[in-house]
Design an enzyme around this catalytic site. Structure first.
Site, PDB file in Angstrom:
ATOM      1  N   GLU A 287       0.834  -1.210   0.000  1.00 36.61           N
ATOM      2  CA  GLU A 287       0.000   0.000   0.000  1.00 36.61           C
ATOM      3  C   GLU A 287       0.868   1.259   0.000  1.00 36.61           C
ATOM      4  OE1 GLU A 287      -3.462   1.983   2.884  1.00 36.61           O
ATOM      5  OE2 GLU A 287      -2.058   0.504   3.684  1.00 36.61           O
ATOM      6  N   LYS A 351      -9.654   2.616  -3.057  1.00 34.73           N
ATOM      7  CA  LYS A 351     -10.169   2.107  -1.792  1.00 34.73           C
ATOM      8  C   LYS A 351     -11.580   2.622  -1.553  1.00 34.73           C
ATOM      9  CE  LYS A 351      -8.806   1.497   3.055  1.00 34.73           C
ATOM     10  NZ  LYS A 351      -7.817   1.847   4.095  1.00 34.73           N
ATOM     11  N   CYS A 405      -5.542  -2.274   2.697  1.00 34.19           N
ATOM     12  CA  CYS A 405      -5.362  -2.102   4.142  1.00 34.19           C
ATOM     13  C   CYS A 405      -6.448  -2.863   4.903  1.00 34.19           C
ATOM     14  CB  CYS A 405      -5.337  -0.619   4.490  1.00 34.19           C
ATOM     15  SG  CYS A 405      -4.859  -0.277   6.204  1.00 34.19           S
TER      16      CYS A 405
END
Length: 531
Positions: A287, A351, A405
């Site tokens: 990430e 995301k 994440c």
């Protein structure tokens, strides 16, 4: 056992609250990195006996009758979450001059708030409490409701759900191919709490027999599923390289280090194949591994093209900028890029589920309207959320279902379309939290998504734990925490699951209603005998 139960039942006031806190703290040792499964078989009977000790009188008001039970649940929850989430404080020390003041809010404040869910769990259970196996069913229902609510209320935070304590290893994770975590939460609490019946006698034979049967089925199904042939790689085979650069978070945030960080990633990408292995086809970076806006740096794309060999593909976490219109600041997304050997971006996914107070500031407009814009400006964040999840399609046809994440801790983030993909892809940066239980807990929860979906997982983490996990939750290759390097492996194939998400949801409600009926019938029987 009866003597111990009697002592705990007779506790009151501060002593009762303290023992509740200790019971919750003990339960936390059943979670990673400890995985002491037996701890839950001690802590939950303690909780049952504490609730047994709550005396009520018909002439008391509802609040006075229920408040003692709620306080027990809160004390248990506070111990559980404080013991399991203290490591969040590390993130506030990365830029201590700006955010150290907020550290107590995370270390103490968040557990105090999350403990309210367990206060609700015990409150629900106390309303159905009886003197036999029914109270064990009532506690299971209470925690089932509380953990279900915790998974989505206020954006959701199902970290360290009780059910994970019942799944410390792949052998004990296989039930997730049939049941969702919400159902496992309920059944786990029933099994963990059942030994309390030994201390009070009534209903022990039935309750312990049911708990033993559930436990045996849990283990037996795990043995059966792991005895099946492992999933075979899809053809043509693809070798995946995981890059774990171990970049300190303070260094990542230093503008002067950007070029060095980028070159470190490239050097690991270009490392020769591991002994006896073939050249990797797909390279995965963690990430936000690209330390600048890639689309503003054509030279960086050219460097990637120089390093990638013919046909190689880079999948990398990055920050993506998007023009928001004339006179407006750009929008930023926590994203994943797919880059081919010519240095062209051929795919991207943003995301969807952002971290409150970490990637965006909730109620920012309200703070600004109250004249508190300085607070909003100094809070971390600044990301926008994608409206939907885009599956990554790589050159050659492979498809990855992206989870960035902590999206990997949400079972509901992985919808039915995931089964159409070849693998789950989880990129993360846990450097914020240092060498603490946090990264281990994160990996454990992500690992379970493979069994739920029947898909392998590719996981690249800046400081670890990076791994390729097959569709049974079994580790194929991995890099431990703070180990700088790469690891290569052939991407495993898919595996069928016994149920889909819709059927698992129905099983959850059926299980909850059944346990509720058991608790209600037992409660009614108690009232009948009392009258």
């Amino acid at each position: 056992m009866e003597r111990l139960a009697g002592k705990i039942i007779l506790l009151s006031g501060a002593s009762r609250a303290f023992v509740g806190f200790l019971a919750g703290l003990l339960a936390m040792f059943a979670q990673p990195p400890f995985g002491i499964f037996a701890a839950a078989f001690i802590s939950f009977p303690m909780l049952v006996w504490l609730i047994d000790g709550v005396a009520t009188h018909p002439d008391e008001g509802v609040v006075r009758r229920l408040l003692p039970a709620a306080s027990i649940g809160w004390s248990f929850g506070f111990g559980y979450f404080l013991g399991g989430l203290w490591w969040l404080g590390n993130a506030f020390l990365v830029e201590a001059d700006l955010f150290a003041w907020a550290m107590p809010l995370a270390v103490v404040g968040l557990p105090a708030v999350l403990a309210l869910f367990y206060a609700l769990a015990v409150l629900v259970a106390r309303c159905l409490w009886s003197d036999g196996v029914g109270r064990i069913a009532a506690l299971a229902v209470g925690f089932g409701v509380a953990e279900w609510l915790r998974s989505f209320l206020f954006t959701g935070f199902p970290w360290n759900a009780i059910g994970y304590a019942a799944m410390p290893m792949p052998l004990m994770m296989q039930s997730a191919s049939v049941l969702n975590v919400a159902t496992i939460n309920m059944l786990a609490v029933f099994v963990f709490a059942a030994p309390a019946l030994i201390g009070t006698g009534k209903g022990a034979r039935v309750g312990l027999a049911v708990a033993a049967a559930l436990f045996a089925a849990h283990i037996g199904y795990g043995y059966y599923r792991l005895s099946l042939p492992p999933p075979q790689p899809l053809t043509p085979e693809r070798t995946v390289r995981l890059v774990q650069p171990v970049i300190d978070q303070a260094k990542k945030m230093d503008d002067r280090e950007r070029a060095v960080i980028f070159e470190e990633h490239l050097a690991l990408t270009a490392a020769p194949p591991q002994a006896g292995g073939k050249r990797p086809d797909i390279v995965v970076w963690p990430e936000t591994s690209i330390p600048f806006i890639l689309t503003d740096n054509p030279d960086a794309l050219a460097r990637i093209a120089d390093v990638l060999q013919d046909g190689q593909i880079l999948v990398a976490g990055a920050v993506r900028a998007e023009d928001a219109g004339t006179g407006l600041p750009p929008r930023y997304y926590n994203s994943i890029y797919v880059i081919d050997d010519r240095g062209q971006i051929v795919g991207a996914s943003d995301k969807v589920h952002l971290v409150p107070f970490g990637e965006y500031l909730p109620f920012e407009d309200v703070l600004n309207s109250w004249g508190l814009s300085s607070i909003a400006a100094n809070m971390p964040g600044g990301f926008s959320a994608a409206s939907n999840r885009s599956v990554l399609t790589l050159p050659g046809g492979r498809t990855f279902y992206p989870l960035i994440c902590y999206e990997a801790i949400f079972a509901d983030e992985v919808d039915g379309s995931a089964r159409l993909s070849d693998a789950l892809l989880n990129v993360t940066n846990d450097a914020w939290f240092g060498d603490t239980p946090g990264p281990r807990q994160h990996f454990h929860q992500a690992q379970l998504r493979t069994i739920e979906t029947g898909l392998p997982m590719i996981r690249a983490a800046n400081t670890g734990i990076s791994a390729i996990v097959d569709a049974r939750g079994v580790l194929v290759v991995g890099l431990g925490y703070n180990y700088k390097g790469v690891t290569d492996a052939i991407l495993p194939g898919k595996m069928p699951t016994m149920t889909d998400s819709m059927l698992r949801g129905r099983i959850f409600w059926f299980t909850g209603v059944f346990l509720l009926l058991v608790a209600a019938i037992s409660r009614r029987g108690l009232n009948f005998r009392t009258n």
